[in-house]
Scaffold this motif. Structure first.
Motif, PDB file in Angstrom:
ATOM      1  N   MET A  70      34.978  -4.685  67.583  1.00  0.00           N
ATOM      2  CA  MET A  70      35.713  -3.494  67.896  1.00  0.00           C
ATOM      3  C   MET A  70      36.288  -3.652  69.303  1.00  0.00           C
ATOM      4  SD  MET A  70      34.420   0.472  68.048  1.00  0.00           S
ATOM      5  CE  MET A  70      33.181   0.129  66.862  1.00  0.00           C
ATOM      6  N   ALA A  71      37.574  -3.514  69.424  1.00  0.00           N
ATOM      7  CA  ALA A  71      38.233  -3.633  70.721  1.00  0.00           C
ATOM      8  C   ALA A  71      38.679  -2.253  71.193  1.00  0.00           C
ATOM      9  CB  ALA A  71      39.436  -4.556  70.592  1.00  0.00           C
ATOM     10  N   SER A  72      38.801  -2.123  72.497  1.00  0.00           N
ATOM     11  CA  SER A  72      39.315  -0.873  73.038  1.00  0.00           C
ATOM     12  C   SER A  72      40.247  -1.189  74.188  1.00  0.00           C
ATOM     13  CB  SER A  72      38.179   0.031  73.495  1.00  0.00           C
ATOM     14  OG  SER A  72      37.494  -0.555  74.571  1.00  0.00           O
ATOM     15  N   GLY A  73      41.067  -0.227  74.540  1.00  0.00           N
ATOM     16  CA  GLY A  73      42.009  -0.403  75.630  1.00  0.00           C
ATOM     17  C   GLY A  73      42.121   0.891  76.418  1.00  0.00           C
ATOM     18  N   VAL A  74      42.524   0.754  77.666  1.00  0.00           N
ATOM     19  CA  VAL A  74      42.683   1.913  78.539  1.00  0.00           C
ATOM     20  C   VAL A  74      44.063   1.850  79.159  1.00  0.00           C
ATOM     21  CG1 VAL A  74      41.843   3.060  80.621  1.00  0.00           C
ATOM     22  CG2 VAL A  74      40.229   1.980  79.067  1.00  0.00           C
ATOM     23  N   LYS A  75      44.760   2.985  79.127  1.00  0.00           N
ATOM     24  CA  LYS A  75      46.011   3.057  79.866  1.00  0.00           C
ATOM     25  C   LYS A  75      45.960   4.268  80.777  1.00  0.00           C
ATOM     26  CE  LYS A  75      48.884   5.173  76.287  1.00  0.00           C
ATOM     27  NZ  LYS A  75      50.120   5.014  75.519  1.00  0.00           N
ATOM     28  N   LEU A  76      46.697   4.191  81.861  1.00  0.00           N
ATOM     29  CA  LEU A  76      46.727   5.227  82.866  1.00  0.00           C
ATOM     30  C   LEU A  76      48.105   5.872  82.837  1.00  0.00           C
ATOM     31  CD1 LEU A  76      45.118   6.493  85.209  1.00  0.00           C
ATOM     32  CD2 LEU A  76      46.075   4.737  86.693  1.00  0.00           C
ATOM     33  N   TYR A  87      46.573  -1.439  80.104  1.00  0.00           N
ATOM     34  CA  TYR A  87      45.501  -2.329  80.576  1.00  0.00           C
ATOM     35  C   TYR A  87      44.932  -1.882  81.922  1.00  0.00           C
ATOM     36  CZ  TYR A  87      47.980  -4.986  77.058  1.00  0.00           C
ATOM     37  OH  TYR A  87      48.606  -5.357  75.908  1.00  0.00           O
ATOM     38  N   ALA A  88      44.753  -0.587  82.097  1.00  0.00           N
ATOM     39  CA  ALA A  88      44.185  -0.054  83.330  1.00  0.00           C
ATOM     40  C   ALA A  88      42.698  -0.385  83.414  1.00  0.00           C
ATOM     41  CB  ALA A  88      44.380   1.460  83.375  1.00  0.00           C
ATOM     42  N   THR A  99      41.921   3.939  73.896  1.00  0.00           N
ATOM     43  CA  THR A  99      42.162   3.686  72.479  1.00  0.00           C
ATOM     44  C   THR A  99      41.090   2.744  71.965  1.00  0.00           C
ATOM     45  OG1 THR A  99      43.646   1.854  72.988  1.00  0.00           O
ATOM     46  CG2 THR A  99      44.650   4.009  72.653  1.00  0.00           C
ATOM     47  N   GLU A 100      40.791   2.879  70.715  1.00  0.00           N
ATOM     48  CA  GLU A 100      39.770   2.045  70.101  1.00  0.00           C
ATOM     49  C   GLU A 100      40.342   1.438  68.830  1.00  0.00           C
ATOM     50  OE1 GLU A 100      35.646   3.138  68.159  1.00  0.00           O
ATOM     51  OE2 GLU A 100      35.658   3.498  70.326  1.00  0.00           O
ATOM     52  N   GLU A 101      39.996   0.189  68.591  1.00  0.00           N
ATOM     53  CA  GLU A 101      40.492  -0.530  67.428  1.00  0.00           C
ATOM     54  C   GLU A 101      39.323  -0.924  66.544  1.00  0.00           C
ATOM     55  OE1 GLU A 101      42.271  -4.904  66.949  1.00  0.00           O
ATOM     56  OE2 GLU A 101      43.435  -3.610  68.268  1.00  0.00           O
ATOM     57  N   SER A 102      39.442  -0.642  65.262  1.00  0.00           N
ATOM     58  CA  SER A 102      38.402  -1.012  64.301  1.00  0.00           C
ATOM     59  C   SER A 102      39.052  -1.667  63.090  1.00  0.00           C
ATOM     60  CB  SER A 102      37.639   0.224  63.818  1.00  0.00           C
ATOM     61  OG  SER A 102      37.020   0.877  64.884  1.00  0.00           O
TER      62      SER A 102
END
Length: 73
Positions: free
Chosen positions: A1-7, A25-26, A64-67
């Motif tokens: 499971m991947a996740s990402g952060v944006k500002l 990619y914050a 965000t989370e990726e599954s």
């Protein structure tokens, strides 16, 4: 499971218009003080923009989370 952060940073220009800057990619562990310092730096160096930001209005961290789904079943 991947996740990402944006500002997502919200500003108001000297003309009273809204301006939004989004950084993908914050750093997930960024503190409120670091975000505030970033926004102050953007305002201070605003001459690089056509319509320079004059006032910091908002800052939002979007996670965000990726599954993956197992479709073989």
């Amino acid at each position: 499971m991947a996740s990402g952060v944006k500002l997502v940073l919200g500003f108001e220009t000297a003309e009273g218009k809204s301006m939004t800057l989004t950084y993908n990619y914050a750093k997930p562990s960024a503190t409120a003080a670091q975000v505030k310092a970033l926004m102050e730096g953007i305002i201070t160096n605003g001459s690089i923009f056509t319509n320079a930001p004059a006032t910091a209005k908002s800052a939002t961290k979007v996670v965000t989370e990726e599954s993956e789904y197992d479709l073989s079943a």
